[in-house]
Write a protein that holds these residues in place. Structure first.
Motif, PDB file in Angstrom:
ATOM      1  N   ILE A 183     -83.638  51.400  78.454  1.00  0.00           N
ATOM      2  CA  ILE A 183     -83.345  52.659  77.763  1.00  0.00           C
ATOM      3  C   ILE A 183     -83.068  53.776  78.762  1.00  0.00           C
ATOM      4  CG2 ILE A 183     -84.325  54.480  76.325  1.00  0.00           C
ATOM      5  CD1 ILE A 183     -85.737  52.388  74.725  1.00  0.00           C
ATOM      6  N   GLU A 184     -83.926  53.921  79.768  1.00  0.00           N
ATOM      7  CA  GLU A 184     -83.772  55.015  80.723  1.00  0.00           C
ATOM      8  C   GLU A 184     -82.407  54.950  81.408  1.00  0.00           C
ATOM      9  OE1 GLU A 184     -86.988  54.834  83.417  1.00  0.00           O
ATOM     10  OE2 GLU A 184     -88.494  55.464  81.965  1.00  0.00           O
ATOM     11  N   THR A 185     -82.041  53.735  81.860  1.00  0.00           N
ATOM     12  CA  THR A 185     -80.765  53.592  82.558  1.00  0.00           C
ATOM     13  C   THR A 185     -79.599  53.921  81.639  1.00  0.00           C
ATOM     14  OG1 THR A 185     -81.709  51.877  83.968  1.00  0.00           O
ATOM     15  CG2 THR A 185     -79.296  51.993  83.825  1.00  0.00           C
ATOM     16  N   GLY A 186     -79.653  53.422  80.415  1.00  0.00           N
ATOM     17  CA  GLY A 186     -78.559  53.663  79.478  1.00  0.00           C
ATOM     18  C   GLY A 186     -78.392  55.130  79.146  1.00  0.00           C
ATOM     19  N   LEU A 187     -79.497  55.834  78.919  1.00  0.00           N
ATOM     20  CA  LEU A 187     -79.421  57.250  78.586  1.00  0.00           C
ATOM     21  C   LEU A 187     -78.945  58.078  79.777  1.00  0.00           C
ATOM     22  CD1 LEU A 187     -82.630  57.707  76.401  1.00  0.00           C
ATOM     23  CD2 LEU A 187     -80.253  57.699  75.631  1.00  0.00           C
ATOM     24  N   GLU A 188     -79.418  57.733  80.964  1.00  0.00           N
ATOM     25  CA  GLU A 188     -78.961  58.466  82.142  1.00  0.00           C
ATOM     26  C   GLU A 188     -77.469  58.260  82.381  1.00  0.00           C
ATOM     27  OE1 GLU A 188     -81.461  57.283  85.335  1.00  0.00           O
ATOM     28  OE2 GLU A 188     -83.154  58.543  84.701  1.00  0.00           O
TER      29      GLU A 188
END
Length: 827
Positions: free
Chosen positions: A134-139
């Motif tokens: 999730i973190e990578t995708g949102l960033e």
């Protein structure tokens, strides 16, 4: 504990397997320990072992993998106690809540939808392997819109009863601003010419308050396509973008964009020809794609011709034609031969036409607007025509159409129309405030789609301090299957103008009934014919000059205040032509309406009137967000013939045209613009002949009469009004609501005059003190102009209009109205 730590722990724990499980043994019993939410029977279905089976280490490992595949467990350990195979499991926690904090560029609804696609849903087990990304995708998303300093922190908070709360905290940061866009290699066009067509901007003019210079990756991709089209539409067939560099400033707050291009040369078309299976349309296709030799190449023209040929085949049922222009380039002469390859494909027929989203509206109402027939060859034009006809009904906020292949058949498709209904009924409430009239209120009820039948029905009961009205109306839009419509109405009205500050005093009571039948000529035009009986009684009329010639022949001289009554039989004929793309809030097309009404010779008073209305919507942008509306209305009425005493019939004063208000001339009070009442006071008698008991044949004074002009409008028998309206997107309104809210800047122009007014009779008479100026009310040159801004909203209760305006051209006696606020139809 972070997500990464939880995930690592799960992998380590899942690998646990006691050493003695490597020995083969016969299973006497199978037990699963640690189950809370998952049923035992459900868990056993994932274990490929049964009592009596001989198991080995490989079988046990397969069982662990199978249990993990159920996505219900974080940790699985297998033990053996004698002949019993024991699975000790740790269930994945259930997501109790998902919370967002600090997100502005991404709405909560978008985040929920994205997480749902990844299987992260409230009430479902938490899959650590999924949420770890999730973190990578949102960033990555924030980087794509230029927010390179964005920071995303995902936390999993443990709760009692094996539940967790997922918290996603956002630090979006500021968007990186474009410091400079450089175009390298351009010679034929300047940087300014190229940059003017791009969405990304490195600087804005002072007046562009809503623009921005924020960098966005998606916009850059679109701008590169725009740049390529810019050149190829102007003949540069071999134009190419050789490289694009995007560099950031050290603080990641600024971006420099450099685009390196190779322009090439301008190409001209040498020849065009067609290849492929043309299915008998050889001559048609060759004429369509013909480009004169020597004409400059244009990619836009080529694309248009490809679409044009595809639409031709679409009319004959070839739903998926492939039309492609193949350029054969001669770089020595800078010429190109265009070879149009045509493959119509297989002819496709319509299996079913389906409707979705019409909760209130009957299928029959939608189906009768269709021009595409089931079982007939697919015709894209007919489908589009049906879509437009549905939009013109005014029942739907949006109408979309799609074609879907029928499973197992390459020659059949289903056509699906998806509609989004909007309120078609309205509670008509009028609220207005003027400089003199104060508060004005009215109300009524109508339904454009009565009980989902597509028919119009209305029961309007309006009452206020000046008007009481009861009206019943009904229209069957498809009285016959050929589209002949039938309308009927019954009404009763009592009007007391004396209670209105902007009307000359009189009382009117009228009732009537009638019907209208309309015949379609073609898809956009129709004729209508109607008959109506009206009984109209007028009393307490003030004796102003414009009314005397009309009113005096009918009154009883012995009791001039008793009033007069008329029986009127009226025939009407009308024509309309409508090409609007929507019934409500159209953005393109034209509307023409012409209506002629004439009373029949056996009526007590004979007159006619003609009304014409024109509207045209000019889309200024391809998305039709900006639209220019031009409007024109014109009307004229007069009497015809003579009564038994040889008196010419005149136009009834209560039929006069007036302007002002939200529907005609904003910035002026409703019905106040038009000729004013003129009072004449003879010098020799203390009254006006024909009124207040004074005989009508008593001569007027010797010529020293005086006149007074009232501020009240009595209207005129001729009218012209119109204007311009610039419709633009409503600020702060979501995209999905743009079809229910409309904002516009407007300029209204209008004039009302009385062709029977004899200005020469009064112009030399003395004006009384405090009288308003006497004007030539027979001249159309005494016009008014206003401008302002208006907002319309299709609310659940009915149409709402808020208008702010002020006059640009007015007279001292005019009554202005700074704002109006209307629900539905106004008086």
């Amino acid at each position: 504990m972070t997500l990464k730590e939880l995930f690592l722990a799960a992998l380590v724990a899942g690998a646990a397997l006691p050493a003695h499980s490597a020995e083969e043994f016969v299973v006497e019993d199978i037990r699963v320990r640690g189950l809370q939410r998952v049923a035992l029977g459900a868990a056993l279905t994932y274990i490929p072992v049964r009592v009596g089976d001989t198991v080995s280490e490989a079988v046990v490992r397969d069982s662990i993998r199978s249990l993990y595949s159920s996505t219900h467990f974080n940790n699985i350990v297998v033990r053996r106690e004698g002949g019993t195979l024991i699975f000790e499991v740790n269930e994945r926690p259930t997501i109790s809540a998902i919370e967002f904090d600090g997100n502005k560029d991404i709405k909560d609804e978008q985040l929920v939808e994205s997480l749902t696609d990844q299987g992260i849903v409230e009430g479902e087990p938490l899959d650590l392997t999924t949420v770890s990304s999730i973190e990578t995708g949102l960033e990555d998303f924030y980087h794509s819109i230029g927010k390179y300093n964005a920071n995303i922190d995902v936390k999993v908070v443990n709760l009692p009863r094996n539940r967790v709360r997922v918290e996603i905290d956002f630090e979006e940061g500021d968007s990186a601003q474009i410091q400079q866009i450089n175009i390298v290699g351009n010679k034929a066009f300047s940087d300014e010419q190229i940059l003017a067509g791009l969405e990304l901007k490195d600087e804005l003019p002072w007046w562009n308050l809503l623009g921005e210079t924020r960098y966005q990756k998606q916009q850059l991709s679109g701008d590169l396509e725009t740049l390529e089209s810019f050149y190829k539409d102007r003949g540069y067939l071999t134009f190419a973008i050789e490289s694009v560099q995007v560099s950031m400033t050290p603080d990641r707050r600024g971006v420099y964009v450099t685009i390196n291009v190779r322009e090439g040369e301008i190409f001209k078309v040498r020849d065009t020809r067609v290849i492929g299976e043309l299915r008998g349309q050889d001559e048609v296709v060759k004429r369509l794609v013909k480009i004169e030799p020597g004409e400059q190449y244009s990619a836009a023209t080529v694309t248009y011709l490809e679409d044009l040929v595809a639409r031709v085949y679409g009319r004959y049922g070839y739903a998926y034609p492939e039309v492609r222009a193949i350029p054969e380039i001669d770089e020595e002469t800078n010429e190109v031969d265009l070879v149009f390859s045509v493959n119509p494909g297989k002819r496709v027929y319509v299996n079913r036409i389906n409707f979705r989203g019409n909760v209130s509206t009957m299928d029959e109402v939608l189906r009768r607007e269709m021009r595409q027939l089931e079982g007939a060859p697919l015709n894209e034009d007919a489908i589009e025509q049906g879509k437009v006809r549905l939009e013109r009904l005014g029942f739907f906020e949006t109408v979309e159409s799609t074609t879907q292949r029928v499973d197992g058949r390459d020659d059949l498709v289903n056509v699906d129309f998806t509609v989004k209904e909007q309120p078609s009924g309205s509670f008509n409430f009028m609220f207005g405030y003027g400089d003199y009239t104060g508060l004005q209120i009215g109300a009524g009820v109508s339904q454009e789609n009565f009980l989902g039948t597509g028919n119009r029905a209305g029961i309007n009961i309006n009452t206020n301090r000046f008007n009481r009205n009861l009206q019943l109306t009904y229209t069957d839009r498809y009285f016959t299957k050929d589209g002949v419509s039938l309308s009927g109405q019954v009404y009763l009205t009592e009007f007391d103008a004396g209670n209105l500050d902007n009307f000359i005093r009189y009382n009117q009571r009228k009732y009537g009934l009638g019907g209208t039948i309309a015949f379609p000529i073609n898809e956009i035009s129709s004729f209508n014919f109607g008959l109506m009986y009206r009984n109209e009684e007028v009393t307490n009329v003030e004796g102003y000059e414009q009314i005397r010639n009309f009113y005096q022949p009918y009154i009883d001289e012995r009791d001039p205040n008793s009033g007069v009554a008329f029986n009127i039989y009226e025939a009407t004929v009308g024509w309309q032509r409508v090409t609007l793309n929507r019934g409500v809030f159209p953005t393109a097309g034209t509307q023409n309406r012409l209506n002629v009404g004439v009373t029949l010779p056996n009526s007590d008073v004979n007159f006619f009137n003609v009304n014409y209305e024109f509207k045209h919507y000019w889309p200024l942008t391809q998305s039709q967000d900006f639209v220019l509306l031009t409007r024109l209305s014109a009307g004229y009425g007069n009497g015809y013939g003579e009564d038994d005493n040889g008196n010419e019939y005149l136009y009834p004063f209560y039929e006069n045209f007036r302007l002002g208000g939200n529907d005609t001339l904003r910035g002026f009070e409703a019905n106040t613009v038009g000729p004013k009442a003129v009072f004449r006071y003879p010098d020799s008698i203390g009254g006006v002949p024909g009124y207040n008991g004074i005989p009508s044949d008593l001569p007027a004074g010797p010529g020293a009469d005086t006149v007074a002009v009232s501020q009240f409008s009595v209207g005129g028998n001729a009218m012209v009004s119109g204007g311009f309206e610039l419709i633009f997107p409503t600020p702060l309104v979501k995209e999905e609501a743009k079809n229910t809210v409309r904002t516009s800047f407007y300029v209204d122009v209008g004039s009302v005059w009385d062709t029977e007014f004899d200005y020469d009779t009064y112009k030399n008479l003395e004006l009384l003190a405090n009288s308003f100026p006497l004007r030539d009310f027979s001249s159309p040159s005494d016009y008014r102009v206003s401008a302002g801004i208006a907002v319309q909203w299709l609310s659940p209760m009915g149409p709402l209009t808020l208008a702010f305006g002020r006059p640009l051209k007015s007279a001292d006696e005019d009554r202005t109205q700074v704002f109006t606020f209307n629900f539905g139809t106004t008086f």
